[in-house]
Design a protein around this motif. Structure first.
Motif, mmCIF file in Angstrom:
data_model
loop_
_atom_site.group_PDB
_atom_site.id
_atom_site.type_symbol
_atom_site.label_atom_id
_atom_site.label_comp_id
_atom_site.label_asym_id
_atom_site.label_seq_id
_atom_site.Cartn_x
_atom_site.Cartn_y
_atom_site.Cartn_z
ATOM 1 N N ALA A 24 0.852 -0.812 0.375
ATOM 2 C CA ALA A 24 0.239 0.068 -0.015
ATOM 3 C C ALA A 24 0.437 1.130 0.008
ATOM 4 O O ALA A 24 0.400 2.229 -0.393
ATOM 5 N N LEU A 25 2.109 1.271 0.800
ATOM 6 C CA LEU A 25 3.097 2.121 0.448
ATOM 7 C C LEU A 25 3.784 2.860 -0.469
ATOM 8 O O LEU A 25 3.757 3.556 -0.861
ATOM 9 N N ARG A 26 3.932 1.916 -1.113
ATOM 10 C CA ARG A 26 4.172 1.741 -2.375
ATOM 11 C C ARG A 26 3.696 2.409 -3.915
ATOM 12 O O ARG A 26 3.787 2.643 -4.779
ATOM 13 N N ARG A 27 1.906 2.760 -3.299
ATOM 14 C CA ARG A 27 1.292 2.901 -3.991
ATOM 15 C C ARG A 27 0.560 4.251 -3.775
ATOM 16 O O ARG A 27 -0.927 5.009 -5.043
ATOM 17 N N CYS A 28 0.500 4.590 -2.705
ATOM 18 C CA CYS A 28 -0.149 5.484 -1.981
ATOM 19 C C CYS A 28 0.719 6.966 -2.158
ATOM 20 O O CYS A 28 1.964 6.784 -1.251
ATOM 21 N N LEU A 29 0.694 8.327 -1.847
ATOM 22 C CA LEU A 29 0.926 8.987 -1.370
ATOM 23 C C LEU A 29 1.104 9.319 -0.277
ATOM 24 O O LEU A 29 2.492 9.714 -0.034
ATOM 25 N N ASP A 30 -0.065 9.069 0.569
ATOM 26 C CA ASP A 30 -0.470 9.352 2.097
ATOM 27 C C ASP A 30 0.155 8.109 2.393
ATOM 28 O O ASP A 30 -0.829 7.955 2.709
ATOM 29 N N PRO A 31 0.878 8.344 3.180
ATOM 30 C CA PRO A 31 0.494 6.692 4.729
ATOM 31 C C PRO A 31 -0.442 6.372 5.589
ATOM 32 O O PRO A 31 -0.858 5.561 5.555
ATOM 33 N N GLU A 32 -0.476 7.690 5.584
ATOM 34 C CA GLU A 32 -2.416 7.624 6.418
ATOM 35 C C GLU A 32 -3.272 6.502 5.375
ATOM 36 O O GLU A 32 -3.836 6.053 5.923
ATOM 37 N N GLY A 64 -4.729 -9.551 -2.778
ATOM 38 C CA GLY A 64 -5.804 -9.062 -4.205
ATOM 39 C C GLY A 64 -6.744 -7.972 -3.941
ATOM 40 O O GLY A 64 -7.561 -7.510 -4.371
ATOM 41 N N VAL A 65 -7.599 -8.729 -1.924
ATOM 42 C CA VAL A 65 -8.209 -8.009 -1.870
ATOM 43 C C VAL A 65 -7.867 -6.221 -1.608
ATOM 44 O O VAL A 65 -8.301 -5.532 -1.866
ATOM 45 N N ALA A 66 -6.539 -6.346 -1.038
ATOM 46 C CA ALA A 66 -6.058 -5.279 -1.133
ATOM 47 C C ALA A 66 -5.628 -3.895 -2.623
ATOM 48 O O ALA A 66 -6.465 -2.295 -2.497
ATOM 49 N N ARG A 67 -5.859 -4.749 -4.004
ATOM 50 C CA ARG A 67 -6.093 -4.208 -4.875
ATOM 51 C C ARG A 67 -7.117 -3.534 -4.668
ATOM 52 O O ARG A 67 -7.058 -2.600 -5.443
ATOM 53 N N LYS A 68 -8.320 -4.244 -5.164
ATOM 54 C CA LYS A 68 -9.675 -3.856 -4.929
ATOM 55 C C LYS A 68 -9.836 -2.640 -3.851
ATOM 56 O O LYS A 68 -10.732 -1.432 -4.728
ATOM 57 N N VAL A 69 -9.455 -3.051 -2.647
ATOM 58 C CA VAL A 69 -9.701 -1.671 -2.030
ATOM 59 C C VAL A 69 -8.934 -0.532 -2.303
ATOM 60 O O VAL A 69 -9.382 1.001 -2.614
ATOM 61 N N LEU A 70 -7.770 -0.816 -3.338
ATOM 62 C CA LEU A 70 -7.145 1.181 -3.264
ATOM 63 C C LEU A 70 -7.674 1.164 -5.217
ATOM 64 O O LEU A 70 -7.918 2.524 -4.744
ATOM 65 N N ALA A 71 -8.311 0.331 -5.524
ATOM 66 C CA ALA A 71 -8.662 0.857 -6.650
ATOM 67 C C ALA A 71 -9.842 2.121 -6.355
ATOM 68 O O ALA A 71 -10.556 3.112 -6.813
ATOM 69 N N ASN A 72 -10.535 1.072 -6.004
ATOM 70 C CA ASN A 72 -12.335 1.822 -4.527
ATOM 71 C C ASN A 72 -11.633 3.484 -4.420
ATOM 72 O O ASN A 72 -12.304 4.530 -4.482
ATOM 73 N N HIS A 73 -10.637 2.906 -3.259
ATOM 74 C CA HIS A 73 -10.615 4.412 -3.009
ATOM 75 C C HIS A 73 -9.086 5.691 -3.597
ATOM 76 O O HIS A 73 -9.937 6.332 -3.471
ATOM 77 N N ARG A 74 -8.513 4.902 -5.441
ATOM 78 C CA ARG A 74 -8.460 6.115 -5.924
ATOM 79 C C ARG A 74 -9.700 6.234 -6.944
ATOM 80 O O ARG A 74 -9.335 7.559 -7.452
ATOM 81 N N ARG A 75 -10.084 6.031 -7.005
ATOM 82 C CA ARG A 75 -12.374 5.793 -7.292
ATOM 83 C C ARG A 75 -12.408 7.588 -7.088
ATOM 84 O O ARG A 75 -12.775 8.283 -7.256
#
Length: 180
Positions: A24-32, A64-75
């Protein structure tokens, strides 16, 4: 959820947390945000513990779940940015009227501002948002009857304030362009 499921979740959490957080850290700008994504991923795992594969499959399933959560977060972030941009454009097209510190508000505005914040909110919900007592009740999370009583009392206090300020008022009063 039984004790075995709880232990299994704890084991999965302990073995996969670091890898998921790094993902998640490598894919998000914010650690939070990364922490939120990992937390939400583990919430899904907790709720669906029976579906989580055994062994190394659990870690891959969590990715896989984290990937979907990240996609939802980005949307969600994109929708937020679009709404913010639209609001900025709207505000730029019609900037709000802001009183300067030295301007003298109208007598009507002085009476309105002398009311409690609760009374101002009630009257504004009627005048500016054009809500009825039932809608106000839902907005404030109170009964319809309580909304009616509060609105009645707020109107009476406003009318009393207008009378004390010697402002002639019919049954409906215009406050900053809206009817009360």
């Amino acid at each position: 959820m039984g004790i075995d499921s709880e232990r299994r979740f704890e084991e999965i959490y302990g073995s996969a947390y670091g890898a998921l957080f790094g993902y998640a850290l490598r894919r998000c700008l914010d650690p939070e945000d990364a922490a939120d994504i990992v937390a939400e991923t583990f919430i899904v795992a907790w709720r669906r513990i029976e579906e989580v594969p055994k062994g190394d499959g659990a870690r891959l399933w969590l990715f896989g779940v984290a990937r979907k959560v990240l996609a939802n977060h980005r949307r969600g972030e994109r929708r937020h940015e679009q709404r913010t941009s639209a609001l900025r454009s709207e505000l730029a097209a019609s900037p709000p009227v802001v009183e300067s510190a030295d301007s003298d508000p109208s007598p009507l505005r002085k009476v309105f501002r002398a009311l409690s914040e609760d009374d101002q909110e009630l009257l504004a919900l009627v005048a500016w948002e054009q809500l009825d007592a039932g809608q106000i009740a839902k907005t404030l999370g109170i009964s319809r009857n309580a909304a009616r009583v509060r609105l009645y009392r707020a109107r009476k206090r406003f009318a009393r304030g207008l009378a004390e300020a010697d402002i002639d008022h019919p049954q409906t009063v215009v406050v900053e362009g809206s009817l009360l």
